[in-house]
Design a protein around this motif. Structure first.
Motif: not given
Length: 211
Positions: A64-66, A84-86, A102-104, A109-112
């Motif tokens: 998981v990245g920062m 949850t998965y970055g 982001y990945v739940d 994956p979902h957009g934000f």
């Protein structure tokens, strides 16, 4: 201003390029995060990206990245709720709004879009993935969504509404929009039957979604 990265396959640093002056400005290293990639820059020299503890140029980082935002002097770091998965940032406008995906916990994956400390998330109904990429100064986000059959298709999201835009080229089997300007013009790629990618630009011809 333009932005990019320099380094080798295990160590990357972002760098900004001032076109008028012809000068480069590397961003500082992040301790413990040797693989740091820039994903966007705005007209004020602010940037966004993702840093990883390990990774290579092909995999784009392991684990998981920062996520980070650069205000011209310092980094600030943020975590997308539910990631949850970055998460991966994809765009930054002149209002310092940040787009990405982001990945739940289910691996979906979902957009934000991030505005200050507030997050708005979005997903195309029925899609198995929604990937937010760039955004313009009006807050319109573009990217791709994936249907259950695995085919990618382009979208524009603006104020809670989706506009679906696919390349109308004979033989095209999928679309990904990577950039959107303030006029609503799009830049991206489309795929042919062999899944070969081709660059494409789509010019807005109506009042569309960005205002």
């Amino acid at each position: 201003m333009e932005s990019g990265n320099f380094g080798n396959e295990t160590n990357q640093r972002p760098v900004f390029y001032d076109i008028r002056r012809g000068t480069y400005a590397p961003l500082p290293e992040i301790p413990g995060m040797p693989f740091n990639e820039d994903n966007g820059i705005n007209d004020f020299g602010h940037g966004v990206g993702v840093a990883y503890a390990s990774g290579d140029i092909n995999a784009g980082g392991n684990g998981v990245g920062m996520n980070w935002f650069w205000d011209g002097r310092d980094y600030s770091f943020f975590t997308v709720p539910g990631a949850t998965y970055g998460a991966s940032v994809g765009g930054l406008n002149d209002w310092d709004q940040i787009s990405g995906y982001y990945v739940d916990g289910t691996g979906t994956p979902h957009g934000f879009i991030k505005t200050g400390s507030n997050y708005t998330t979005f997903s195309v109904p029925g899609a198995i993935a929604t990937i937010g990429l760039s955004l313009n100064n009006e807050g319109a986000v573009t990217g791709l969504y994936v249907k259950p059959d695995g085919s990618p298709h382009g979208f524009i999201w603006f104020k809670g509404q989706f506009t679906f835009v696919d390349v109308n080229v004979p033989g095209s089997t999928g679309t990904t929009w990577i950039g959107i300007n303030d006029f609503g013009d799009l830049a991206g790629i489309y795929f042919d039957a062999s899944f070969t990618a081709h660059a494409v630009i789509a010019l807005r011809v109506d009042e569309g979604c960005q205002k």
